[in-house]
Design a protein around this motif. Structure first.
Motif, PDB file in Angstrom:
ATOM      1  N   TYR A   8      -4.514 -14.667   8.750  1.00 21.38           N
ATOM      2  CA  TYR A   8      -3.650 -13.489   8.592  1.00 21.38           C
ATOM      3  C   TYR A   8      -2.928 -13.602   7.255  1.00 21.38           C
ATOM      4  N   ALA A   9      -2.776 -12.483   6.568  1.00 20.96           N
ATOM      5  CA  ALA A   9      -2.032 -12.495   5.312  1.00 20.96           C
ATOM      6  C   ALA A   9      -1.262 -11.183   5.156  1.00 20.96           C
ATOM      7  N   LEU A  10      -0.022 -11.310   4.740  1.00 24.25           N
ATOM      8  CA  LEU A  10       0.854 -10.150   4.512  1.00 24.25           C
ATOM      9  C   LEU A  10       0.927  -9.875   3.015  1.00 24.25           C
ATOM     10  N   TRP A  11       0.702  -8.606   2.642  1.00 24.26           N
ATOM     11  CA  TRP A  11       0.615  -8.224   1.230  1.00 24.26           C
ATOM     12  C   TRP A  11       1.521  -7.033   0.936  1.00 24.26           C
ATOM     13  N   PRO A  12       1.962  -6.894  -0.306  1.00 26.73           N
ATOM     14  CA  PRO A  12       2.586  -5.627  -0.708  1.00 26.73           C
ATOM     15  C   PRO A  12       1.529  -4.535  -0.704  1.00 26.73           C
ATOM     16  N   SER A  13       1.925  -3.297  -0.518  1.00 25.94           N
ATOM     17  CA  SER A  13       0.950  -2.204  -0.471  1.00 25.94           C
ATOM     18  C   SER A  13       0.160  -2.089  -1.770  1.00 25.94           C
ATOM     19  N   SER A  14       0.753  -2.550  -2.871  1.00 28.52           N
ATOM     20  CA  SER A  14       0.062  -2.483  -4.168  1.00 28.52           C
ATOM     21  C   SER A  14      -1.145  -3.412  -4.236  1.00 28.52           C
ATOM     22  N   GLY A  30     -14.929  -5.950   4.470  1.00 29.98           N
ATOM     23  CA  GLY A  30     -13.845  -4.974   4.441  1.00 29.98           C
ATOM     24  C   GLY A  30     -14.083  -3.889   3.413  1.00 29.98           C
ATOM     25  N   CYS A  31     -14.695  -4.253   2.295  1.00 27.81           N
ATOM     26  CA  CYS A  31     -15.020  -3.271   1.272  1.00 27.81           C
ATOM     27  C   CYS A  31     -16.089  -2.312   1.783  1.00 27.81           C
ATOM     28  N   ARG A  32     -17.141  -2.853   2.361  1.00 23.00           N
ATOM     29  CA  ARG A  32     -18.237  -2.010   2.837  1.00 23.00           C
ATOM     30  C   ARG A  32     -17.802  -1.092   3.980  1.00 23.00           C
ATOM     31  N   LEU A  33     -16.943  -1.601   4.868  1.00 21.26           N
ATOM     32  CA  LEU A  33     -16.544  -0.828   6.042  1.00 21.26           C
ATOM     33  C   LEU A  33     -15.369   0.104   5.778  1.00 21.26           C
ATOM     34  N   ASN A  34     -14.399  -0.369   4.982  1.00 16.24           N
ATOM     35  CA  ASN A  34     -13.143   0.366   4.829  1.00 16.24           C
ATOM     36  C   ASN A  34     -12.915   0.931   3.430  1.00 16.24           C
ATOM     37  N   GLY A  35     -13.707   0.478   2.452  1.00 17.77           N
ATOM     38  CA  GLY A  35     -13.584   1.011   1.109  1.00 17.77           C
ATOM     39  C   GLY A  35     -12.499   0.390   0.267  1.00 17.77           C
ATOM     40  N   TYR A  36     -11.912  -0.732   0.720  1.00 21.18           N
ATOM     41  CA  TYR A  36     -10.870  -1.387  -0.077  1.00 21.18           C
ATOM     42  C   TYR A  36     -10.829  -2.877   0.255  1.00 21.18           C
ATOM     43  N   VAL A  37     -10.165  -3.620  -0.601  1.00 23.06           N
ATOM     44  CA  VAL A  37      -9.896  -5.038  -0.365  1.00 23.06           C
ATOM     45  C   VAL A  37      -8.413  -5.269  -0.623  1.00 23.06           C
ATOM     46  N   LEU A  38      -7.896  -6.402  -0.146  1.00 24.31           N
ATOM     47  CA  LEU A  38      -6.505  -6.783  -0.391  1.00 24.31           C
ATOM     48  C   LEU A  38      -6.492  -7.938  -1.371  1.00 24.31           C
ATOM     49  N   GLY A  39      -5.747  -7.775  -2.459  1.00 28.11           N
ATOM     50  CA  GLY A  39      -5.729  -8.783  -3.501  1.00 28.11           C
ATOM     51  C   GLY A  39      -6.845  -8.563  -4.500  1.00 28.11           C
ATOM     52  N   ASP A  40      -6.912  -9.434  -5.497  1.00 29.53           N
ATOM     53  CA  ASP A  40      -7.952  -9.318  -6.515  1.00 29.53           C
ATOM     54  C   ASP A  40      -8.307 -10.700  -7.035  1.00 29.53           C
ATOM     55  N   ASP A  41      -9.087 -10.739  -8.113  1.00 30.06           N
ATOM     56  CA  ASP A  41      -9.561 -12.017  -8.640  1.00 30.06           C
ATOM     57  C   ASP A  41      -8.502 -12.767  -9.447  1.00 30.06           C
ATOM     58  N   ALA A  42      -7.303 -12.192  -9.565  1.00 28.63           N
ATOM     59  CA  ALA A  42      -6.260 -12.840 -10.354  1.00 28.63           C
ATOM     60  C   ALA A  42      -5.655 -14.033  -9.615  1.00 28.63           C
ATOM     61  N   GLY A  43      -5.923 -14.165  -8.324  1.00 32.02           N
ATOM     62  CA  GLY A  43      -5.384 -15.292  -7.573  1.00 32.02           C
ATOM     63  C   GLY A  43      -4.998 -14.882  -6.168  1.00 32.02           C
ATOM     64  N   VAL A  44      -4.776 -15.861  -5.327  1.00 30.93           N
ATOM     65  CA  VAL A  44      -4.392 -15.632  -3.945  1.00 30.93           C
ATOM     66  C   VAL A  44      -2.881 -15.757  -3.858  1.00 30.93           C
ATOM     67  N   ASN A  45      -2.205 -14.649  -3.667  1.00 31.83           N
ATOM     68  CA  ASN A  45      -0.747 -14.699  -3.688  1.00 31.83           C
ATOM     69  C   ASN A  45      -0.143 -13.725  -2.681  1.00 31.83           C
ATOM     70  N   PRO A  46      -0.372 -13.939  -1.378  1.00 30.84           N
ATOM     71  CA  PRO A  46       0.214 -13.046  -0.382  1.00 30.84           C
ATOM     72  C   PRO A  46       1.703 -13.325  -0.205  1.00 30.84           C
ATOM     73  N   LEU A  47       2.393 -12.405   0.450  1.00 25.35           N
ATOM     74  CA  LEU A  47       3.802 -12.614   0.765  1.00 25.35           C
ATOM     75  C   LEU A  47       3.971 -13.667   1.852  1.00 25.35           C
ATOM     76  N   ALA A  48       3.023 -13.736   2.762  1.00 24.62           N
ATOM     77  CA  ALA A  48       3.029 -14.724   3.842  1.00 24.62           C
ATOM     78  C   ALA A  48       1.601 -14.875   4.343  1.00 24.62           C
ATOM     79  N   ALA A  49       1.299 -16.022   4.945  1.00 21.36           N
ATOM     80  CA  ALA A  49      -0.033 -16.248   5.484  1.00 21.36           C
ATOM     81  C   ALA A  49       0.045 -17.193   6.668  1.00 21.36           C
TER      82      ALA A  49
END
Length: 242
Positions: free
Chosen positions: A175-181, A196-215
């Motif tokens: 589980y990971a909590l992210w800002p909406s951005s 998630g990309c194929r099914l929902n059309g989006y991903v959370l986070g990007d290639d800049a690093g793993v930085n959720p608010l909580a996990a």
């Protein structure tokens, strides 16, 4: 980066523009969003009628947790992983390695202290916690759930539900909590896109690093130092649930 004031209509009269500038200057800098410490705590899992049901609570009463913005749109994501063929190794012998940090509960930190698998803590004959990277483990992403923390001490329970068949043989969750951005559009047609990309059309986070608010269960962060600069690499800690 887009400034919130860069979209001023160039057709406005100078007086209007000056009035806006004056308002900005006299109001001072924009205040940062108020935060409250929150943590994702150990979830519940059950099956019913061919469905997999996951519940997790965001607990905003623990003072030692990470800061989460109040009254702000957030997204909670759930991913299940196939860790059967996980072949991650410790990176302490890598060139320029400096430090390894486990962002997790004390129990998980002890279990993974000298390993990427919790050999002493097991579930159904396998390590309860393992370290994985998205590139090295097949995964299934549930649609993200909106979350908004309104006050300190609040406890928010979120439920995810999906078909057991969709999970296949995957036995670990994250589980990971992210800002909406952090929600990013993606190419659903790419052969490299995750579920998630194929099914929902989006991903959370990007290639800049793993930085959720909580996990939950957490993160492994390896730090490196070199004459040309320091950097970190992040990997997920995932938990076996069946």
């Amino acid at each position: 980066m887009h400034s919130r004031y860069s979209a001023l209509n160039p057709g406005k009269t100078p007086g209007v523009v000056l009035a806006l500038i004056g308002l900005i200057q006299t109001s001072g800098p924009l205040a940062a969003a108020e935060t409250v410490p929150c943590a994702l705590v150990a979830p519940k899992y059950q099956t019913k009628g061919g469905k997999a049901i996951f519940e997790i609570t965001l607990d905003c009463s623990a003072v030692t947790s990470k800061p989460v913005p109040l009254n702000t749109d957030l997204l909670l994501g759930l991913t299940v992983y196939d860790g059967a063929n996980a072949k991650e190794v410790l990176r302490t012998d890598d060139d320029w390695f400096a430090n390894r940090e486990l962002v997790a509960t004390p129990e998980i930190q002890v279990a993974l202290k000298d390993s990427v698998q919790s050999n002493s803590a097991q579930v159904s004959g396998g390590p309860k916690w393992i370290v994985v990277t998205d590139a090295n483990a097949a995964s299934f992403d549930f649609p993200a759930k909106p979350v908004r923390v309104k006050q300190k001490g609040e406890k928010i329970t979120v439920k995810f539900e999906g078909d057991l068949k969709a999970l296949g043989d995957k036995r670990h969750f994250l589980y990971a909590l992210w800002p909406s951005s952090a929600r990013q559009t993606c190419d659903k047609r790419s052969k490299y896109s995750r579920s998630g990309c194929r099914l929902n059309g989006y991903v959370l986070g990007d290639d800049a690093g793993v930085n959720p608010l909580a996990a939950y269960p957490g993160l492994e962060i390896n730090s490196y130092t070199y004459g040309g600069g320091d950097w970190t690499t992040e990997r997920w800690i995932v938990e076996r649930f069946r």
